[in-house]
Design an enzyme around this catalytic site. Structure first.
Site, PDB file in Angstrom:
ATOM      1  N   LEU A  71       0.839  -1.191   0.000  1.00  0.00           N
ATOM      2  CA  LEU A  71       0.000   0.000   0.000  1.00  0.00           C
ATOM      3  C   LEU A  71       0.872   1.238   0.000  1.00  0.00           C
ATOM      4  O   LEU A  71       1.966   1.239   0.574  1.00  0.00           O
ATOM      5  CB  LEU A  71      -0.899   0.040   1.248  1.00  0.00           C
ATOM      6  CG  LEU A  71      -1.897  -1.108   1.455  1.00  0.00           C
ATOM      7  CD1 LEU A  71      -2.660  -0.891   2.755  1.00  0.00           C
ATOM      8  CD2 LEU A  71      -2.849  -1.235   0.287  1.00  0.00           C
ATOM      9  N   ASP A  72       0.387   2.310  -0.631  1.00  0.00           N
ATOM     10  CA  ASP A  72       1.045   3.613  -0.502  1.00  0.00           C
ATOM     11  C   ASP A  72       1.087   4.006   0.969  1.00  0.00           C
ATOM     12  O   ASP A  72       0.232   3.593   1.754  1.00  0.00           O
ATOM     13  CB  ASP A  72       0.268   4.692  -1.265  1.00  0.00           C
ATOM     14  CG  ASP A  72       0.255   4.467  -2.764  1.00  0.00           C
ATOM     15  OD1 ASP A  72       1.142   3.764  -3.260  1.00  0.00           O
ATOM     16  OD2 ASP A  72      -0.656   5.003  -3.425  1.00  0.00           O
ATOM     17  N   ARG A  73       2.045   4.844   1.310  1.00  0.00           N
ATOM     18  CA  ARG A  73       2.159   5.256   2.707  1.00  0.00           C
ATOM     19  C   ARG A  73       0.898   5.967   3.194  1.00  0.00           C
ATOM     20  O   ARG A  73       0.529   5.867   4.362  1.00  0.00           O
ATOM     21  CB  ARG A  73       3.390   6.145   2.910  1.00  0.00           C
ATOM     22  CG  ARG A  73       3.331   7.504   2.244  1.00  0.00           C
ATOM     23  CD  ARG A  73       4.552   8.340   2.561  1.00  0.00           C
ATOM     24  NE  ARG A  73       4.640   8.579   3.988  1.00  0.00           N
ATOM     25  CZ  ARG A  73       5.751   8.936   4.633  1.00  0.00           C
ATOM     26  NH1 ARG A  73       6.877   9.070   3.967  1.00  0.00           N
ATOM     27  NH2 ARG A  73       5.730   9.155   5.926  1.00  0.00           N
ATOM     28  N   THR A  75      -2.161   5.303   2.266  1.00  0.00           N
ATOM     29  CA  THR A  75      -3.313   4.400   2.246  1.00  0.00           C
ATOM     30  C   THR A  75      -3.239   3.505   3.468  1.00  0.00           C
ATOM     31  O   THR A  75      -2.189   2.949   3.781  1.00  0.00           O
ATOM     32  CB  THR A  75      -3.308   3.541   0.965  1.00  0.00           C
ATOM     33  OG1 THR A  75      -3.379   4.395  -0.173  1.00  0.00           O
ATOM     34  CG2 THR A  75      -4.493   2.584   0.950  1.00  0.00           C
TER      35      THR A  75
END
Length: 257
Positions: A71-73, A75
Protein backbone atom coordinates in the site's frame (compact mmCIF):
# COMPACT_ATOMS: atom_id res chain seq x y z
CA UNK A 1 4.15 37.69 4.04
CA UNK A 2 5.36 34.09 3.87
CA UNK A 3 2.84 31.34 4.39
CA UNK A 4 3.21 29.27 7.54
CA UNK A 5 4.26 25.70 6.88
CA UNK A 6 2.29 22.82 8.38
CA UNK A 7 4.50 20.30 10.21
CA UNK A 8 4.74 16.95 8.45
CA UNK A 9 2.70 14.03 9.73
CA UNK A 10 4.92 11.70 11.73
CA UNK A 11 4.62 8.00 11.03
CA UNK A 12 4.27 5.74 14.05
CA UNK A 13 4.84 2.01 13.77
CA UNK A 14 1.61 1.01 15.53
CA UNK A 15 0.07 -1.50 13.13
CA UNK A 16 -2.49 -4.03 14.36
CA UNK A 17 -2.30 -7.77 13.76
CA UNK A 18 -5.55 -9.03 12.18
CA UNK A 19 -4.68 -12.72 11.68
CA UNK A 20 -1.60 -14.92 11.71
CA UNK A 21 -0.36 -18.42 10.89
CA UNK A 22 3.10 -20.03 10.89
CA UNK A 23 3.36 -19.01 7.21
CA UNK A 24 1.83 -15.53 6.95
CA UNK A 25 0.56 -12.56 8.91
CA UNK A 26 -2.17 -10.03 8.03
CA UNK A 27 -1.97 -6.57 9.57
CA UNK A 28 -3.88 -3.29 9.51
CA UNK A 29 -1.37 -0.63 8.43
CA UNK A 30 -2.07 2.96 9.49
CA UNK A 31 -1.31 5.99 7.33
CA UNK A 32 1.27 7.50 6.84
CA UNK A 33 3.41 4.48 7.75
CA UNK A 34 5.64 3.38 4.88
CA UNK A 35 5.71 -0.30 3.96
CA UNK A 36 9.39 -0.43 2.94
CA UNK A 37 12.33 1.90 3.60
CA UNK A 38 12.81 4.38 0.75
CA UNK A 39 15.52 6.77 -0.39
CA UNK A 40 17.67 6.31 2.69
CA UNK A 41 14.88 7.46 4.99
CA UNK A 42 15.19 6.60 8.69
CA UNK A 43 11.45 6.70 9.26
CA UNK A 44 9.86 3.64 10.86
CA UNK A 45 8.37 1.18 8.37
CA UNK A 46 5.91 -1.68 8.52
CA UNK A 47 8.67 -4.07 7.48
CA UNK A 48 11.02 -3.01 10.28
CA UNK A 49 8.20 -3.27 12.82
CA UNK A 50 7.32 -6.77 11.66
CA UNK A 51 10.96 -7.82 11.80
CA UNK A 52 11.00 -6.85 15.49
CA UNK A 53 7.65 -8.50 16.20
CA UNK A 54 8.62 -11.75 14.47
CA UNK A 55 12.29 -11.82 15.40
CA UNK A 56 12.06 -15.22 17.12
CA UNK A 57 10.39 -16.85 14.12
CA UNK A 58 12.78 -15.27 11.63
CA UNK A 59 15.72 -16.61 13.64
CA UNK A 60 14.59 -20.10 12.57
CA UNK A 61 16.26 -19.55 9.21
CA UNK A 62 13.32 -20.14 6.83
CA UNK A 63 13.92 -16.88 5.03
CA UNK A 64 12.87 -13.26 5.38
CA UNK A 65 9.55 -11.48 5.25
CA UNK A 66 7.86 -10.70 1.91
CA UNK A 67 5.17 -8.03 1.77
CA UNK A 68 2.68 -9.26 -0.81
CA UNK A 69 -0.04 -6.59 -0.88
CA UNK A 70 1.74 -3.27 -0.81
CA UNK A 71 0.00 0.00 0.00
CA UNK A 72 1.04 3.61 -0.50
CA UNK A 73 2.16 5.26 2.71
CA UNK A 74 -1.00 7.41 2.72
CA UNK A 75 -3.31 4.40 2.25
CA UNK A 76 -4.39 2.52 5.35
CA UNK A 77 -5.67 -1.02 5.77
CA UNK A 78 -4.93 -4.69 5.19
CA UNK A 79 -1.46 -5.90 4.24
CA UNK A 80 -0.59 -9.57 3.71
CA UNK A 81 2.97 -10.61 4.56
CA UNK A 82 4.59 -14.00 3.97
CA UNK A 83 6.94 -15.18 6.72
CA UNK A 84 9.23 -17.25 4.49
CA UNK A 85 10.14 -17.80 0.85
CA UNK A 86 7.96 -20.87 0.28
CA UNK A 87 4.86 -19.08 1.56
CA UNK A 88 5.68 -16.02 -0.54
CA UNK A 89 5.91 -18.14 -3.68
CA UNK A 90 2.63 -19.96 -2.99
CA UNK A 91 0.67 -16.85 -1.99
CA UNK A 92 1.91 -14.96 -5.04
CA UNK A 93 -0.02 -17.35 -7.30
CA UNK A 94 -3.58 -16.18 -6.45
CA UNK A 95 -2.40 -12.58 -6.37
CA UNK A 96 -0.72 -12.79 -9.78
CA UNK A 97 -3.60 -14.78 -11.33
CA UNK A 98 -6.18 -12.26 -10.05
CA UNK A 99 -8.12 -14.93 -8.17
CA UNK A 100 -7.48 -13.07 -4.92
CA UNK A 101 -10.09 -10.46 -3.93
CA UNK A 102 -9.22 -6.94 -2.79
CA UNK A 103 -11.80 -4.40 -1.71
CA UNK A 104 -11.17 -0.77 -0.77
CA UNK A 105 -13.22 2.01 0.78
CA UNK A 106 -12.70 5.52 -0.55
CA UNK A 107 -14.14 8.95 0.16
CA UNK A 108 -14.40 11.06 -2.96
CA UNK A 109 -15.54 14.53 -3.93
CA UNK A 110 -19.02 15.02 -5.37
CA UNK A 111 -22.07 12.83 -5.87
CA UNK A 112 -21.74 10.46 -8.83
CA UNK A 113 -24.70 10.27 -11.22
CA UNK A 114 -24.37 6.48 -11.01
CA UNK A 115 -24.73 3.99 -8.17
CA UNK A 116 -22.38 1.47 -9.76
CA UNK A 117 -19.79 1.83 -12.48
CA UNK A 118 -17.00 -0.19 -14.06
CA UNK A 119 -14.08 1.91 -15.27
CA UNK A 120 -12.10 0.16 -17.98
CA UNK A 121 -9.31 2.66 -18.51
CA UNK A 122 -5.77 1.70 -19.58
CA UNK A 123 -3.16 3.45 -17.44
CA UNK A 124 0.30 4.72 -18.20
CA UNK A 125 2.71 7.20 -16.66
CA UNK A 126 1.41 10.68 -17.42
CA UNK A 127 4.85 12.01 -18.30
CA UNK A 128 4.97 9.68 -21.31
CA UNK A 129 2.08 11.47 -23.03
CA UNK A 130 2.07 14.99 -21.58
CA UNK A 131 4.06 17.29 -19.35
CA UNK A 132 4.00 16.16 -15.73
CA UNK A 133 6.10 17.42 -12.84
CA UNK A 134 5.30 14.27 -10.85
CA UNK A 135 7.06 11.15 -12.14
CA UNK A 136 4.66 8.67 -10.50
CA UNK A 137 1.48 10.29 -11.76
CA UNK A 138 -0.66 7.98 -13.92
CA UNK A 139 -3.31 8.82 -16.50
CA UNK A 140 -5.91 7.01 -18.58
CA UNK A 141 -4.60 6.61 -22.11
CA UNK A 142 -5.40 4.14 -24.93
CA UNK A 143 -1.73 3.19 -25.12
CA UNK A 144 -1.51 2.24 -21.45
CA UNK A 145 -1.71 -1.12 -19.70
CA UNK A 146 -5.20 -2.60 -19.19
CA UNK A 147 -6.80 -1.49 -15.91
CA UNK A 148 -10.32 -2.15 -14.65
CA UNK A 149 -11.96 -1.01 -11.41
CA UNK A 150 -15.50 -1.62 -10.12
CA UNK A 151 -17.06 1.20 -8.09
CA UNK A 152 -20.22 1.19 -5.98
CA UNK A 153 -21.64 4.11 -3.99
CA UNK A 154 -22.19 3.16 -0.35
CA UNK A 155 -23.20 6.57 0.98
CA UNK A 156 -23.72 10.12 -0.21
CA UNK A 157 -23.29 12.85 2.39
CA UNK A 158 -22.62 16.54 2.83
CA UNK A 159 -20.01 18.27 4.93
CA UNK A 160 -20.01 22.05 5.26
CA UNK A 161 -22.52 22.18 2.37
CA UNK A 162 -20.18 20.26 0.07
CA UNK A 163 -21.06 16.85 -1.47
CA UNK A 164 -18.96 13.74 -0.84
CA UNK A 165 -19.50 10.02 -1.18
CA UNK A 166 -18.21 6.80 0.31
CA UNK A 167 -17.32 4.25 -2.35
CA UNK A 168 -16.49 0.55 -2.42
CA UNK A 169 -13.73 0.01 -4.96
CA UNK A 170 -12.75 -3.40 -6.34
CA UNK A 171 -9.80 -3.41 -8.75
CA UNK A 172 -9.49 -6.31 -11.20
CA UNK A 173 -5.93 -5.29 -12.01
CA UNK A 174 -3.17 -3.88 -9.82
CA UNK A 175 -1.72 -0.90 -11.63
CA UNK A 176 0.10 1.91 -9.83
CA UNK A 177 -2.38 4.41 -8.35
CA UNK A 178 -5.19 2.62 -10.20
CA UNK A 179 -8.13 3.59 -7.98
CA UNK A 180 -6.89 7.15 -7.59
CA UNK A 181 -6.33 7.69 -11.32
CA UNK A 182 -9.65 6.10 -12.27
CA UNK A 183 -11.57 8.26 -9.79
CA UNK A 184 -9.93 11.38 -11.20
CA UNK A 185 -10.83 10.17 -14.70
CA UNK A 186 -14.55 9.96 -13.84
CA UNK A 187 -14.51 13.32 -12.08
CA UNK A 188 -14.65 12.20 -8.44
CA UNK A 189 -11.10 12.32 -7.05
CA UNK A 190 -10.25 11.18 -3.56
CA UNK A 191 -10.50 13.61 -0.67
CA UNK A 192 -6.99 14.47 0.52
CA UNK A 193 -5.24 13.29 -2.64
CA UNK A 194 -2.20 15.47 -3.30
CA UNK A 195 -1.64 14.25 -6.86
CA UNK A 196 -4.98 13.42 -8.50
CA UNK A 197 -7.79 15.91 -8.97
CA UNK A 198 -5.36 18.79 -8.38
CA UNK A 199 -2.42 20.40 -10.17
CA UNK A 200 -0.05 18.39 -7.97
CA UNK A 201 1.37 21.45 -6.23
CA UNK A 202 0.43 20.09 -2.80
CA UNK A 203 2.46 16.93 -3.42
CA UNK A 204 5.45 18.93 -4.67
CA UNK A 205 5.26 21.29 -1.69
CA UNK A 206 5.16 18.36 0.73
CA UNK A 207 8.19 16.79 -0.92
CA UNK A 208 10.16 20.02 -0.78
CA UNK A 209 9.55 21.63 2.59
CA UNK A 210 6.08 20.78 3.82
CA UNK A 211 2.52 21.83 3.06
CA UNK A 212 1.45 25.42 3.56
CA UNK A 213 -1.85 26.45 5.09
CA UNK A 214 -3.54 27.01 1.73
CA UNK A 215 -2.80 23.49 0.51
CA UNK A 216 -3.71 21.93 3.85
CA UNK A 217 -7.12 23.65 3.93
CA UNK A 218 -7.86 22.68 0.33
CA UNK A 219 -7.05 19.01 0.92
CA UNK A 220 -9.45 18.66 3.90
CA UNK A 221 -7.54 15.57 5.08
CA UNK A 222 -3.82 15.18 5.73
CA UNK A 223 -3.74 12.06 3.54
CA UNK A 224 -5.72 10.45 0.73
CA UNK A 225 -9.03 8.91 1.80
CA UNK A 226 -8.33 5.33 0.72
CA UNK A 227 -8.51 2.24 2.94
CA UNK A 228 -7.84 -1.41 2.07
CA UNK A 229 -10.86 -2.92 3.82
CA UNK A 230 -11.22 -6.44 2.40
CA UNK A 231 -8.89 -9.23 1.30
CA UNK A 232 -9.63 -12.84 0.40
CA UNK A 233 -7.59 -15.65 -1.15
CA UNK A 234 -7.12 -19.39 -1.07
CA UNK A 235 -4.37 -20.93 1.06
CA UNK A 236 -3.84 -24.67 1.35
CA UNK A 237 -7.31 -25.49 0.05
CA UNK A 238 -9.18 -23.03 2.28
CA UNK A 239 -10.45 -19.57 1.40
CA UNK A 240 -9.38 -16.99 3.98
CA UNK A 241 -11.25 -13.69 4.24
CA UNK A 242 -10.14 -10.67 6.23
CA UNK A 243 -11.74 -7.31 6.92
CA UNK A 244 -10.72 -4.29 8.97
CA UNK A 245 -12.78 -1.26 9.96
CA UNK A 246 -12.21 2.12 8.39
CA UNK A 247 -9.34 4.11 9.87
CA UNK A 248 -10.32 6.62 12.56
CA UNK A 249 -9.47 9.74 10.57
CA UNK A 250 -11.67 8.62 7.69
CA UNK A 251 -14.46 7.55 10.05
CA UNK A 252 -14.36 11.00 11.65
CA UNK A 253 -14.67 12.65 8.24
CA UNK A 254 -17.70 10.47 7.57
CA UNK A 255 -19.14 11.45 10.93
CA UNK A 256 -19.06 7.86 12.16
CA UNK A 257 -16.59 8.41 15.01
Amino acid sequence: MALRRIPGVRAICDFQVIDESPDWIVVDKPAPLMVHPANGSREPTLLSGLEVLLAAELAGGRGGLSILTRLDRETSGLVLVAKHAAAAKALSVPLASRTAFKGYHAISHGWPSWDEMVVDGPLRRAGEVKESRIWLRQCVDPGGKPATTHFRVLKRFEKEARPFCLLRCVPETGRTHQIRAHLEHVGHPLVGDKIYGTDGSAYLAQMEDGLDEVHARALLLSRQALHAAELALEWEGEVHRWECPMARDLARFLGAA
